[in-house]
Design a protein around this motif. Sequence first.
Motif, PDB file in Angstrom:
ATOM      1  N   ALA A   1      17.564   2.373 -14.298  1.00 25.18           N
ATOM      2  CA  ALA A   1      17.725   1.644 -13.041  1.00 25.18           C
ATOM      3  C   ALA A   1      17.732   0.134 -13.229  1.00 25.18           C
ATOM      4  CB  ALA A   1      16.603   2.018 -12.073  1.00 25.18           C
ATOM      5  N   GLY A   2      17.776  -0.323 -14.495  1.00 24.42           N
ATOM      6  CA  GLY A   2      17.764  -1.757 -14.736  1.00 24.42           C
ATOM      7  C   GLY A   2      16.404  -2.370 -14.475  1.00 24.42           C
ATOM      8  N   ALA A   3      15.315  -1.584 -14.605  1.00 25.40           N
ATOM      9  CA  ALA A   3      13.931  -2.068 -14.437  1.00 25.40           C
ATOM     10  C   ALA A   3      13.694  -2.635 -13.033  1.00 25.40           C
ATOM     11  CB  ALA A   3      13.585  -3.107 -15.493  1.00 25.40           C
ATOM     12  N   THR A   4      14.423  -2.158 -12.040  1.00 26.59           N
ATOM     13  CA  THR A   4      14.177  -2.578 -10.652  1.00 26.59           C
ATOM     14  C   THR A   4      12.937  -1.863 -10.125  1.00 26.59           C
ATOM     15  OG1 THR A   4      16.524  -2.910 -10.259  1.00 26.59           O
ATOM     16  CG2 THR A   4      15.131  -2.602  -8.325  1.00 26.59           C
ATOM     17  N   PRO A   5      11.969  -2.569  -9.547  1.00 28.99           N
ATOM     18  CA  PRO A   5      10.793  -1.890  -8.995  1.00 28.99           C
ATOM     19  C   PRO A   5      11.210  -0.900  -7.915  1.00 28.99           C
ATOM     20  CG  PRO A   5      10.411  -4.248  -9.157  1.00 28.99           C
ATOM     21  CD  PRO A   5      11.874  -4.027  -9.410  1.00 28.99           C
ATOM     22  N   ARG A   6      10.905   0.356  -8.132  1.00 28.92           N
ATOM     23  CA  ARG A   6      11.261   1.384  -7.164  1.00 28.92           C
ATOM     24  C   ARG A   6      10.378   2.603  -7.384  1.00 28.92           C
ATOM     25  NH1 ARG A   6      17.293   3.009  -8.330  1.00 28.92           N
ATOM     26  NH2 ARG A   6      17.461   0.744  -8.117  1.00 28.92           N
ATOM     27  N   GLY A   7      10.417   3.514  -6.427  1.00 35.76           N
ATOM     28  CA  GLY A   7       9.649   4.750  -6.538  1.00 35.76           C
ATOM     29  C   GLY A   7       8.371   4.709  -5.729  1.00 35.76           C
ATOM     30  N   ARG A   8       7.598   5.779  -5.827  1.00 31.99           N
ATOM     31  CA  ARG A   8       6.348   5.883  -5.070  1.00 31.99           C
ATOM     32  C   ARG A   8       5.206   5.244  -5.846  1.00 31.99           C
ATOM     33  NH1 ARG A   8       4.396  11.165  -1.879  1.00 31.99           N
ATOM     34  NH2 ARG A   8       6.185  10.413  -0.690  1.00 31.99           N
ATOM     35  N   LEU A   9       4.445   4.398  -5.163  1.00 28.72           N
ATOM     36  CA  LEU A   9       3.293   3.728  -5.745  1.00 28.72           C
ATOM     37  C   LEU A   9       2.039   4.292  -5.100  1.00 28.72           C
ATOM     38  CD1 LEU A   9       2.352   1.294  -7.588  1.00 28.72           C
ATOM     39  CD2 LEU A   9       2.321  -0.051  -5.473  1.00 28.72           C
ATOM     40  N   ARG A  10       1.179   4.883  -5.894  1.00 26.57           N
ATOM     41  CA  ARG A  10      -0.060   5.475  -5.389  1.00 26.57           C
ATOM     42  C   ARG A  10      -1.208   4.494  -5.611  1.00 26.57           C
ATOM     43  NH1 ARG A  10       2.951   9.627  -7.652  1.00 26.57           N
ATOM     44  NH2 ARG A  10       3.303  11.407  -6.268  1.00 26.57           N
ATOM     45  N   VAL A  11      -1.812   4.042  -4.506  1.00 30.06           N
ATOM     46  CA  VAL A  11      -2.857   3.022  -4.554  1.00 30.06           C
ATOM     47  C   VAL A  11      -4.138   3.570  -3.952  1.00 30.06           C
ATOM     48  CG1 VAL A  11      -3.536   0.698  -3.853  1.00 30.06           C
ATOM     49  CG2 VAL A  11      -1.124   1.199  -4.350  1.00 30.06           C
ATOM     50  N   ASN A  12      -5.248   3.376  -4.656  1.00 29.88           N
ATOM     51  CA  ASN A  12      -6.568   3.769  -4.163  1.00 29.88           C
ATOM     52  C   ASN A  12      -7.401   2.498  -4.030  1.00 29.88           C
ATOM     53  OD1 ASN A  12      -9.545   4.494  -4.771  1.00 29.88           O
ATOM     54  ND2 ASN A  12      -8.635   6.457  -4.226  1.00 29.88           N
ATOM     55  N   SER A  13      -8.033   2.296  -2.881  1.00 32.78           N
ATOM     56  CA  SER A  13      -8.800   1.065  -2.658  1.00 32.78           C
ATOM     57  C   SER A  13     -10.132   1.373  -2.006  1.00 32.78           C
ATOM     58  CB  SER A  13      -8.008   0.098  -1.769  1.00 32.78           C
ATOM     59  OG  SER A  13      -8.805  -1.016  -1.392  1.00 32.78           O
ATOM     60  N   TYR A  14     -11.159   0.593  -2.362  1.00 29.00           N
ATOM     61  CA  TYR A  14     -12.412   0.720  -1.628  1.00 29.00           C
ATOM     62  C   TYR A  14     -12.172   0.229  -0.196  1.00 29.00           C
ATOM     63  CZ  TYR A  14     -13.658  -4.280  -2.514  1.00 29.00           C
ATOM     64  OH  TYR A  14     -13.707  -5.652  -2.572  1.00 29.00           O
ATOM     65  N   VAL A  15     -12.912   0.798   0.738  1.00 25.34           N
ATOM     66  CA  VAL A  15     -12.565   0.715   2.155  1.00 25.34           C
ATOM     67  C   VAL A  15     -12.491  -0.717   2.700  1.00 25.34           C
ATOM     68  CG1 VAL A  15     -13.193   1.459   4.483  1.00 25.34           C
ATOM     69  CG2 VAL A  15     -13.443   3.044   2.561  1.00 25.34           C
ATOM     70  N   PRO A  16     -13.491  -1.573   2.499  1.00 25.63           N
ATOM     71  CA  PRO A  16     -13.393  -2.920   3.088  1.00 25.63           C
ATOM     72  C   PRO A  16     -12.167  -3.696   2.621  1.00 25.63           C
ATOM     73  CG  PRO A  16     -15.640  -2.471   2.418  1.00 25.63           C
ATOM     74  CD  PRO A  16     -14.808  -1.356   1.872  1.00 25.63           C
ATOM     75  N   PHE A  17     -11.886  -3.673   1.336  1.00 28.11           N
ATOM     76  CA  PHE A  17     -10.705  -4.373   0.834  1.00 28.11           C
ATOM     77  C   PHE A  17      -9.434  -3.768   1.425  1.00 28.11           C
ATOM     78  CE2 PHE A  17      -7.211  -5.239  -1.998  1.00 28.11           C
ATOM     79  CZ  PHE A  17      -7.413  -6.552  -2.395  1.00 28.11           C
ATOM     80  N   GLY A  18      -9.401  -2.449   1.498  1.00 33.18           N
ATOM     81  CA  GLY A  18      -8.223  -1.796   2.044  1.00 33.18           C
ATOM     82  C   GLY A  18      -7.942  -2.200   3.477  1.00 33.18           C
ATOM     83  N   GLN A  19      -8.978  -2.228   4.303  1.00 34.47           N
ATOM     84  CA  GLN A  19      -8.784  -2.524   5.723  1.00 34.47           C
ATOM     85  C   GLN A  19      -8.567  -4.009   5.991  1.00 34.47           C
ATOM     86  OE1 GLN A  19     -11.728  -0.776   8.256  1.00 34.47           O
ATOM     87  NE2 GLN A  19     -11.122   1.308   7.773  1.00 34.47           N
ATOM     88  N   HIS A  20      -9.303  -4.877   5.285  1.00 34.66           N
ATOM     89  CA  HIS A  20      -9.288  -6.296   5.629  1.00 34.66           C
ATOM     90  C   HIS A  20      -8.352  -7.134   4.766  1.00 34.66           C
ATOM     91  CE1 HIS A  20     -12.687  -6.174   8.506  1.00 34.66           C
ATOM     92  NE2 HIS A  20     -13.057  -5.133   7.774  1.00 34.66           N
ATOM     93  N   ARG A  21      -7.916  -6.611   3.621  1.00 40.05           N
ATOM     94  CA  ARG A  21      -7.029  -7.374   2.766  1.00 40.05           C
ATOM     95  C   ARG A  21      -5.727  -6.627   2.471  1.00 40.05           C
ATOM     96  NH1 ARG A  21      -9.875 -10.811   4.292  1.00 40.05           N
ATOM     97  NH2 ARG A  21     -10.872 -12.503   3.118  1.00 40.05           N
ATOM     98  N   LEU A  22      -5.834  -5.386   2.022  1.00 36.04           N
ATOM     99  CA  LEU A  22      -4.636  -4.666   1.584  1.00 36.04           C
ATOM    100  C   LEU A  22      -3.690  -4.344   2.735  1.00 36.04           C
ATOM    101  CD1 LEU A  22      -3.082  -3.322  -0.710  1.00 36.04           C
ATOM    102  CD2 LEU A  22      -4.444  -1.254  -0.322  1.00 36.04           C
ATOM    103  N   MET A  23      -4.199  -3.724   3.805  1.00 41.31           N
ATOM    104  CA  MET A  23      -3.328  -3.291   4.896  1.00 41.31           C
ATOM    105  C   MET A  23      -2.550  -4.445   5.536  1.00 41.31           C
ATOM    106  SD  MET A  23      -3.271  -0.132   4.885  1.00 41.31           S
ATOM    107  CE  MET A  23      -4.043   0.693   3.510  1.00 41.31           C
ATOM    108  N   PRO A  24      -3.180  -5.605   5.772  1.00 38.00           N
ATOM    109  CA  PRO A  24      -2.397  -6.701   6.344  1.00 38.00           C
ATOM    110  C   PRO A  24      -1.298  -7.218   5.416  1.00 38.00           C
ATOM    111  CG  PRO A  24      -4.739  -7.047   6.719  1.00 38.00           C
ATOM    112  CD  PRO A  24      -4.620  -5.916   5.748  1.00 38.00           C
TER     113      PRO A  24
END
Length: 301
Positions: free
Chosen positions: A90-113
């Motif tokens: 694919a020419g090293a283009t970022p693509r596909g499914r990315l599976r991310v696991n985050s601790y809850v406070p970071f996920g809600q207050h930093r990651l999701m926004p």
Amino acid sequence: MARPEINRSGEIEVFLRVVEAGSFSAAARRLRMTPSAVSKLIARLETRLGARLLARSTRKLQLTPEGAAFHDSGTRILADLDAAEREAAAGATPRGRLRVNSYVPFGQHRLMPLLPRFLERYPEISIEAVLTDNVIDLLEERADVAIRAGPLRESRLVARKLGEGRMVVIAAPSYLEARGTPHTLADLAGHNMLAFGFARHIDGWPFVDAAGAPIIVPIVGNLMLTDGEAMRLAAIAGAGIARLAHWHVEADIAAGRLVPLLEAFNPGDLEPTHAVYVGQGKHLPARVRAFLDFLAETVRL
């Protein structure tokens, strides 16, 4: 005499399928090989490595310690190989499914926004996000990146530091009106301290005393929580005094929902946040590299 060519990736795949299937015969059916061919290949692999990978019995196969380590490494190697082949095609283009696991406070207050910006920048990536304060095994959960707070203990993972958060003791005005405001460390004895229901690297809250010497105050209270966001909400509701990262509760402090306490005794300790992942360098999938670079660019703690 020429040394016969060794198909190492093929050997690894057969070994992984045997472990997955639980027997030579079941793996042979999936691989469209004969059971004897599978058995001979595993025996040849063990001979070449000089280690027994599988403990065989009449009922089941069981991984030896060397086999478990080889299984983890083999899983990572094949995943990296698959990713490298996909990216090369694919020419090293970022693509596909990315599976991310985050601790809850970071996920809600930093990651999701931040996720909408990331997905807009990389429209060929889709994200599967799981928020939990439980520490997962990236290989078992097939996660690409896990975001964790506190000291890291797993040396086989690669870590990228995203920042550090100053810890602060806080409580709601409603709680302080009902129970009084603690002004010294001794005053904490009469208060309800909110605790986590899982093991922490420090068994208590660290402070410095009036002379500046470090001291650990045991946590005494009637409420234990599973994650930092639940603790934040409990503190806002007036359930007790909590100790959390300042970035996690800065909006609540600014809005008057929470009040900092005992700042004269705050040791100024910092809680680091890392993104951890398996693999590095040129073998890191483009989607993972893009996500790590994006976090380093945008996250502020």
